[in-house]
Motif scaffolding. Sequence first.
Motif, PDB file in Angstrom:
ATOM      1  N   LEU A  98       0.406  -4.325   8.719  1.00 50.49           N
ATOM      2  CA  LEU A  98       1.836  -4.407   9.044  1.00 50.49           C
ATOM      3  C   LEU A  98       2.587  -3.267   8.389  1.00 50.49           C
ATOM      4  O   LEU A  98       2.420  -2.998   7.195  1.00 50.49           O
ATOM      5  CB  LEU A  98       2.414  -5.741   8.573  1.00 50.49           C
ATOM      6  N   ARG A  99       3.427  -2.597   9.191  1.00 52.34           N
ATOM      7  CA  ARG A  99       4.342  -1.593   8.649  1.00 52.34           C
ATOM      8  C   ARG A  99       5.741  -1.959   9.101  1.00 52.34           C
ATOM      9  O   ARG A  99       5.983  -2.225  10.286  1.00 52.34           O
ATOM     10  CB  ARG A  99       3.958  -0.188   9.134  1.00 52.34           C
ATOM     11  N   MET A 100       6.691  -1.994   8.174  1.00 49.01           N
ATOM     12  CA  MET A 100       8.084  -2.320   8.478  1.00 49.01           C
ATOM     13  C   MET A 100       8.959  -1.113   8.204  1.00 49.01           C
ATOM     14  O   MET A 100       8.844  -0.493   7.145  1.00 49.01           O
ATOM     15  CB  MET A 100       8.551  -3.512   7.636  1.00 49.01           C
ATOM     16  N   CYS A 101       9.836  -0.806   9.153  1.00 46.03           N
ATOM     17  CA  CYS A 101      10.726   0.349   9.007  1.00 46.03           C
ATOM     18  C   CYS A 101      12.157  -0.061   9.332  1.00 46.03           C
ATOM     19  O   CYS A 101      12.405  -0.866  10.230  1.00 46.03           O
ATOM     20  CB  CYS A 101      10.298   1.478   9.949  1.00 46.03           C
ATOM     21  N   TYR A 102      13.084   0.529   8.590  1.00 48.85           N
ATOM     22  CA  TYR A 102      14.510   0.285   8.813  1.00 48.85           C
ATOM     23  C   TYR A 102      15.238   1.599   8.610  1.00 48.85           C
ATOM     24  O   TYR A 102      15.203   2.186   7.521  1.00 48.85           O
ATOM     25  CB  TYR A 102      15.007  -0.778   7.834  1.00 48.85           C
ATOM     26  N   LYS A 103      15.905   2.088   9.667  1.00 46.67           N
ATOM     27  CA  LYS A 103      16.539   3.402   9.627  1.00 46.67           C
ATOM     28  C   LYS A 103      17.914   3.396   8.995  1.00 46.67           C
ATOM     29  O   LYS A 103      18.443   4.450   8.654  1.00 46.67           O
ATOM     30  CB  LYS A 103      16.621   3.990  11.047  1.00 46.67           C
ATOM     31  N   GLY A 104      18.513   2.216   8.857  1.00 52.22           N
ATOM     32  CA  GLY A 104      19.837   2.172   8.257  1.00 52.22           C
ATOM     33  C   GLY A 104      20.769   1.253   9.024  1.00 52.22           C
ATOM     34  O   GLY A 104      20.378   0.569   9.976  1.00 52.22           O
ATOM     35  N   TYR A 105      22.004   1.213   8.571  1.00 54.60           N
ATOM     36  CA  TYR A 105      23.003   0.290   9.113  1.00 54.60           C
ATOM     37  C   TYR A 105      23.094   0.369  10.633  1.00 54.60           C
ATOM     38  O   TYR A 105      23.191   1.457  11.204  1.00 54.60           O
ATOM     39  CB  TYR A 105      24.370   0.599   8.501  1.00 54.60           C
ATOM     40  N   GLN A 156       0.826  -1.200   0.000  1.00 51.71           N
ATOM     41  CA  GLN A 156       0.000   0.000   0.000  1.00 51.71           C
ATOM     42  C   GLN A 156       0.863   1.253   0.000  1.00 51.71           C
ATOM     43  O   GLN A 156       0.499   2.287  -0.557  1.00 51.71           O
ATOM     44  CB  GLN A 156      -0.935  -0.007   1.215  1.00 51.71           C
ATOM     45  N   GLU A 157       2.027   1.143   0.636  1.00 52.67           N
ATOM     46  CA  GLU A 157       2.985   2.252   0.638  1.00 52.67           C
ATOM     47  C   GLU A 157       4.385   1.670   0.639  1.00 52.67           C
ATOM     48  O   GLU A 157       4.679   0.737   1.396  1.00 52.67           O
ATOM     49  CB  GLU A 157       2.779   3.139   1.871  1.00 52.67           C
ATOM     50  N   PHE A 158       5.250   2.199  -0.213  1.00 55.21           N
ATOM     51  CA  PHE A 158       6.621   1.694  -0.309  1.00 55.21           C
ATOM     52  C   PHE A 158       7.550   2.877  -0.529  1.00 55.21           C
ATOM     53  O   PHE A 158       7.440   3.599  -1.522  1.00 55.21           O
ATOM     54  CB  PHE A 158       6.742   0.705  -1.473  1.00 55.21           C
ATOM     55  N   THR A 159       8.453   3.088   0.426  1.00 57.24           N
ATOM     56  CA  THR A 159       9.390   4.214   0.338  1.00 57.24           C
ATOM     57  C   THR A 159      10.797   3.725   0.657  1.00 57.24           C
ATOM     58  O   THR A 159      11.005   3.071   1.679  1.00 57.24           O
ATOM     59  CB  THR A 159       9.012   5.334   1.330  1.00 57.24           C
ATOM     60  N   ILE A 160      11.737   4.039  -0.199  1.00 59.86           N
ATOM     61  CA  ILE A 160      13.143   3.722   0.047  1.00 59.86           C
ATOM     62  C   ILE A 160      13.978   4.909  -0.404  1.00 59.86           C
ATOM     63  O   ILE A 160      13.771   5.463  -1.487  1.00 59.86           O
ATOM     64  CB  ILE A 160      13.565   2.425  -0.694  1.00 59.86           C
ATOM     65  N   LYS A 161      14.908   5.323   0.439  1.00 57.31           N
ATOM     66  CA  LYS A 161      15.678   6.535   0.175  1.00 57.31           C
ATOM     67  C   LYS A 161      17.047   6.246  -0.429  1.00 57.31           C
ATOM     68  O   LYS A 161      17.779   7.174  -0.755  1.00 57.31           O
ATOM     69  CB  LYS A 161      15.829   7.353   1.469  1.00 57.31           C
ATOM     70  N   GLU A 162      17.406   4.976  -0.541  1.00 57.73           N
ATOM     71  CA  GLU A 162      18.677   4.600  -1.146  1.00 57.73           C
ATOM     72  C   GLU A 162      18.412   3.673  -2.320  1.00 57.73           C
ATOM     73  O   GLU A 162      17.303   3.144  -2.484  1.00 57.73           O
ATOM     74  CB  GLU A 162      19.569   3.904  -0.113  1.00 57.73           C
ATOM     75  N   ASP A 163      19.430   3.492  -3.158  1.00 56.97           N
ATOM     76  CA  ASP A 163      19.259   2.617  -4.317  1.00 56.97           C
ATOM     77  C   ASP A 163      18.974   1.177  -3.893  1.00 56.97           C
ATOM     78  O   ASP A 163      18.172   0.476  -4.513  1.00 56.97           O
ATOM     79  CB  ASP A 163      20.507   2.655  -5.207  1.00 56.97           C
ATOM     80  N   SER A 164      19.631   0.743  -2.832  1.00 61.35           N
ATOM     81  CA  SER A 164      19.401  -0.600  -2.319  1.00 61.35           C
ATOM     82  C   SER A 164      19.792  -0.658  -0.851  1.00 61.35           C
ATOM     83  O   SER A 164      20.665   0.096  -0.402  1.00 61.35           O
ATOM     84  CB  SER A 164      20.196  -1.643  -3.115  1.00 61.35           C
TER      85      SER A 164
END
Length: 225
Positions: free
Chosen positions: A53-60, A16-24
């Motif tokens: 369900l919402r999944m979030c990942y802030k980075g390394y 329903q919503e997909f956001t990614i701020k980096e190429d991979s």
Amino acid sequence: MSRRVFRGQKKAEIFQEFTIKEDSVGFQVNLTVLLDCLNIFGGSTAPGVSTALRMCYKGYGHPLTLFLEEGGVVTVCKINTQEPEEPVDFDFCSTNVTNKVILQSESLKEAFSELDMTSEVLQITMSPSQPYFRLSTFGNSGNAHYDYPKDSDMMELFRCTKTQTNRYKMSLLKPSTKALALSCKVSVRTDSRGFLSLQYLVRNDDGQICFVEYFCCPDEDVEEE
């Protein structure tokens, strides 16, 4: 030596919503922990109740955060992430595919229910002539064969250029039946080395389509009798 690998393919449109701020972005999590979170906090069996369900990942270095909402109640789960392992490269190229069939998943489920699962291997024969597409097991109850005519109603595509017979360890193939149970079609391909590709087409409740691919090395080559 036999090896296997799963690979899933999902398009952004499925979400329903997909956001990614980096190429991979790459990381890995403990699958058992992830499934426990989904089953415990998002596994309601009450009629008319679904879990968002919402999944979030802030980075390394950050955890994978799950937000599960059910009936207005939100549960937050944080799962530690790990360095991703380099995936096994089977170098399975479509230009090297020698044989390919596409089946209705129901027919493959039926075959697995009739074959002897005590067999250590599953033998797959694909040929431009009879038996065309054959699954064989060699278990405690004896040898069993399940044949598919190339003009079967369950066969959507039959494209075989040479006769190939290969055996694959049943212990490596059994996990793929979980994807088979959810799928409506399955593509079975082998390349010139006998490497096996199973591609499952899964359609969700909204009609969106995704694929689960499974690759397996042959356990041993079998000469045609």
